[in-house]
Design a protein around this motif. Structure first.
Motif, PDB file in Angstrom:
ATOM      1  N   SER A 161       6.250 -70.431  48.146  1.00 17.54           N
ATOM      2  CA  SER A 161       6.619 -71.723  48.121  1.00 17.54           C
ATOM      3  C   SER A 161       6.875 -72.894  47.050  1.00 17.54           C
ATOM      4  CB  SER A 161       5.909 -72.908  48.752  1.00 17.54           C
ATOM      5  OG  SER A 161       4.435 -72.591  47.830  1.00 17.54           O
ATOM      6  N   GLY A 162       7.461 -73.984  47.244  1.00 17.87           N
ATOM      7  CA  GLY A 162       7.980 -74.611  45.915  1.00 17.87           C
ATOM      8  C   GLY A 162       6.037 -75.166  44.884  1.00 17.87           C
ATOM      9  N   TYR A 208       6.928 -85.189  42.333  1.00 15.64           N
ATOM     10  CA  TYR A 208       6.623 -85.055  44.219  1.00 15.64           C
ATOM     11  C   TYR A 208       6.355 -82.858  43.233  1.00 15.64           C
ATOM     12  CZ  TYR A 208       5.126 -82.487  47.992  1.00 15.64           C
ATOM     13  OH  TYR A 208       4.390 -81.817  49.205  1.00 15.64           O
ATOM     14  N   HIS A 209       5.523 -82.792  43.820  1.00 19.84           N
ATOM     15  CA  HIS A 209       5.750 -81.142  42.433  1.00 19.84           C
ATOM     16  C   HIS A 209       5.202 -80.476  44.046  1.00 19.84           C
ATOM     17  CE1 HIS A 209       7.734 -83.144  39.542  1.00 19.84           C
ATOM     18  NE2 HIS A 209       7.280 -83.034  38.952  1.00 19.84           N
ATOM     19  N   GLY A 210       4.379 -80.748  44.953  1.00 17.61           N
ATOM     20  CA  GLY A 210       3.331 -79.899  45.695  1.00 17.61           C
ATOM     21  C   GLY A 210       2.495 -80.709  45.709  1.00 17.61           C
ATOM     22  N   GLU A 247      11.578 -83.766  37.826  1.00 13.70           N
ATOM     23  CA  GLU A 247      13.127 -83.717  39.515  1.00 13.70           C
ATOM     24  C   GLU A 247      14.308 -84.144  38.650  1.00 13.70           C
ATOM     25  OE1 GLU A 247      11.870 -84.977  43.174  1.00 13.70           O
ATOM     26  OE2 GLU A 247      10.084 -84.723  42.022  1.00 13.70           O
ATOM     27  N   ILE A 282      14.829 -79.651  44.580  1.00 17.12           N
ATOM     28  CA  ILE A 282      15.593 -80.213  45.995  1.00 17.12           C
ATOM     29  C   ILE A 282      16.646 -81.077  44.861  1.00 17.12           C
ATOM     30  CG2 ILE A 282      16.341 -82.676  46.940  1.00 17.12           C
ATOM     31  CD1 ILE A 282      13.721 -83.222  47.802  1.00 17.12           C
ATOM     32  N   LYS A 321      13.461 -74.689  48.773  1.00 16.15           N
ATOM     33  CA  LYS A 321      14.634 -75.234  49.178  1.00 16.15           C
ATOM     34  C   LYS A 321      15.539 -73.696  49.233  1.00 16.15           C
ATOM     35  CE  LYS A 321      12.370 -79.155  49.288  1.00 16.15           C
ATOM     36  NZ  LYS A 321      11.111 -79.770  50.838  1.00 16.15           N
TER      37      LYS A 321
HETATM   38  N1  PMP Z   1       8.810 -80.030  44.304  1.00 16.55           N
HETATM   39  C1  PMP Z   1       9.917 -80.587  44.889  1.00 16.55           C
HETATM   40  C2  PMP Z   1      10.497 -81.473  43.618  1.00 16.55           C
HETATM   41  C3  PMP Z   1      10.358 -80.613  46.253  1.00 16.55           C
HETATM   42  O1  PMP Z   1      10.627 -81.440  46.590  1.00 16.55           O
HETATM   43  C4  PMP Z   1       8.657 -79.601  46.848  1.00 16.55           C
HETATM   44  C5  PMP Z   1       9.065 -79.672  48.079  1.00 16.55           C
HETATM   45  N2  PMP Z   1       9.137 -80.910  49.273  1.00 16.55           N
HETATM   46  C6  PMP Z   1       7.971 -79.109  46.092  1.00 16.55           C
HETATM   47  C7  PMP Z   1       7.683 -78.928  44.399  1.00 16.55           C
HETATM   48  C8  PMP Z   1       7.020 -78.289  46.707  1.00 16.55           C
HETATM   49  O2  PMP Z   1       7.582 -77.293  47.634  1.00 16.55           O
HETATM   50  P1  PMP Z   1       7.060 -76.343  48.394  1.00 16.55           P
HETATM   51  O3  PMP Z   1       6.939 -77.468  50.158  1.00 16.55           O
HETATM   52  O4  PMP Z   1       7.762 -75.259  48.960  1.00 16.55           O
HETATM   53  O5  PMP Z   1       5.552 -75.818  47.865  1.00 16.55           O
END
Ligand code: PMP
Length: 418
Positions: free
Chosen positions: A121-122, A149-151, A199, A235, A259
């Protein structure tokens, strides 16, 4: 009849499933980001950009599992790659060749990524990128930007309930696009800073592009103070063959991906400078541990590889042109109608605000959720906050119909007090 009543009338089977889910899952949901009131429709199938719910309603999907399905649903190349891999086996307690092929494809696209590791996962990707930065620099403090947003791991969620206050003090939030503000916010802490994470094109914060100048400033600033620069392209990587770093011409020390690199399956990655990511090399004494039962899972890696191979430069051009078409049609329409709504975006990513920007961001966007429900009833599926990502099977007609629906729904919204 309100929009919500109309929605309930069309989705009785989803309502039943939601009731049933609520007995097992808190709020009937296992994923905060896909819930919206009164309940989300339960999906039965998807093909291309069309998804069908259990009540037989068909939606054109302009979100693609939060921008991950860049080829749309059940793309034949991805289905074939996944089927072939599943028949050979779904996971082993040993590596497979496909993880190397995917790593090579990513490195070919992102020269800054000399070495990388796969995660599921991110969230794990940013967690390990930040940990690597701390281990490499021997520093503990990190910085991120407003509307980041970093998770959902502790450091990414510093400042929210359940995260120890000790961690709050280790995460500084910086003003977006404001070089002086960044220097001011970090003054006196420069020697403690392990990394700045950004981001390059924000997703959850509304599709906002950091732009080349600000990123170049961050590059110089991090070099000056000895901190690492991390691009979270989970993203943003979808905007061009070489990601946002290719478009903006700024080389980060570390990058996180997710993603689209999993082709619709759970797979993400963190990577970057060999001297930093090399600290996971298990042949070395003192290497950092990065276990994970499903790291580099061959099914997800096969799906990601098939996806990236389909994503030739002309496909990125097609997506960017569709994004431009949507933004210009909707933007012109909003201006002609004299409404305070706005549409923004970069390449295949877009964000529509149904009301004044600041109120939409500050209030959790009540007007955005009305717009969302209005579009859902017109057969278009976006993020409840008004974000979308365009997928390859989308046609100009799909874009024009979405644009008309956005204008119709926005015109019908009651004015919302700012
Ligand atoms: N970083 C960014 C920029 C994201 O958009 C997301 C998910 N939307 C995440 C981290 C976290 O990724 P995940 O949902 O796969 O844990």
């Amino acid at each position: 009849m309100t929009r919500s009543d109309d929605y309930r009338a069309r989705t009785p089977r989803s309502a039943e499933l939601f009731e049933r889910a609520s007995r097992s899952l808190p709020g009937g949901s296992t994923r905060t980001t896909v819930f919206f009131p009164p309940y989300a429709p339960y999906m039965a199938s998807g093909e291309g950009i069309r998804i069908r719910d259990v009540d037989g309603n068909v939606y054109r999907d302009f979100l693609g599992n939060y921008t991950s399905l860049i080829l749309g649903h059940a793309h034949p190349a991805v289905v074939a790659a996944v089927e072939a891999q599943v028949r050979r086996g779904s996971a082993f307690n040993a590596p497979t060749e496909v993880e190397i092929e995917l790593a090579e494809e990513i490195r070919r696209r992102l020269p800054s990524v000399e070495l990388l590791r796969f995660t599921n996962s991110g969230t794990e990707a940013t967690m390990f990128a930040l940990r690597a930065a701390r281990a490499f620099t021997g520093r503990a403090v990190m910085a991120r930007f407003d509307r980041h947003y970093h998770g959902t791991h502790d450091i990414a969620m510093a400042g929210t309930a359940g995260v120890p206050a000790a961690i709050d003090g280790l995460m500084i939030t910086l003003p977006w696009g404001d070089a002086d503000g960044v220097e001011r916010a970090l003054r006196g802490r420069e020697g403690e800073l392990a990394a700045i994470i950004i981001e390059p094109v924000q997703g959850s914060g509304g599709i906002r592009s950091a732009g080349p100048d600000f990123l170049a400033f961050l590059r110089r600033y991090c070099d000056r103070i000895g901190a690492l620069l991390i691009f979270d392209e989970i993203i943003a990587f979808r905007i061009a063959p070489n990601g946002a770093q290719g478009v903006f011409g700024v080389r980060p020390d570390l990058t996180t991906l997710g993603k689209i690199i999993g082709g619709g399956y759970p797979l993400a990655a963190f990577g970057g400078r060999a001297d930093v990511i090399g600290i996971f090399d298990a042949r070395r004494g003192g290497a950092l541990t990065h276990g994970g039962t499903f790291n580099g899972n061959p099914v997800a890696a096969a799906a990601g590889l098939a996806t990236l191979r389909e994503m030739t430069p002309d496909r990125y051009d097609h997506l960017a042109a569709l994004g431009e078409r949507l933004r210009s049609r909707v933007g012109d329409g909003f201006r002609a109608a004299g409404v305070e709504a706005r549409i923004e975006g970069t390449a295949s990513l877009f964000q529509v605000y149904a009301g004044p920007l600041e109120s939409a961001v500050a209030t959790g966007a009540r007007d955005a959720s009305e717009l969302f429900m209005g579009l859902l009833l017109e057969g278009f599926y976006l993020a409840p906050r008004g974000m979308g990502g365009i997928a390859v099977p989308t046609t100009e007609a799909d874009i024009d119909e979405l644009a008309s629906a956005m204008l119709r729904v926005t015109a019908s919204l009651q004015p919302v007090a700012a």
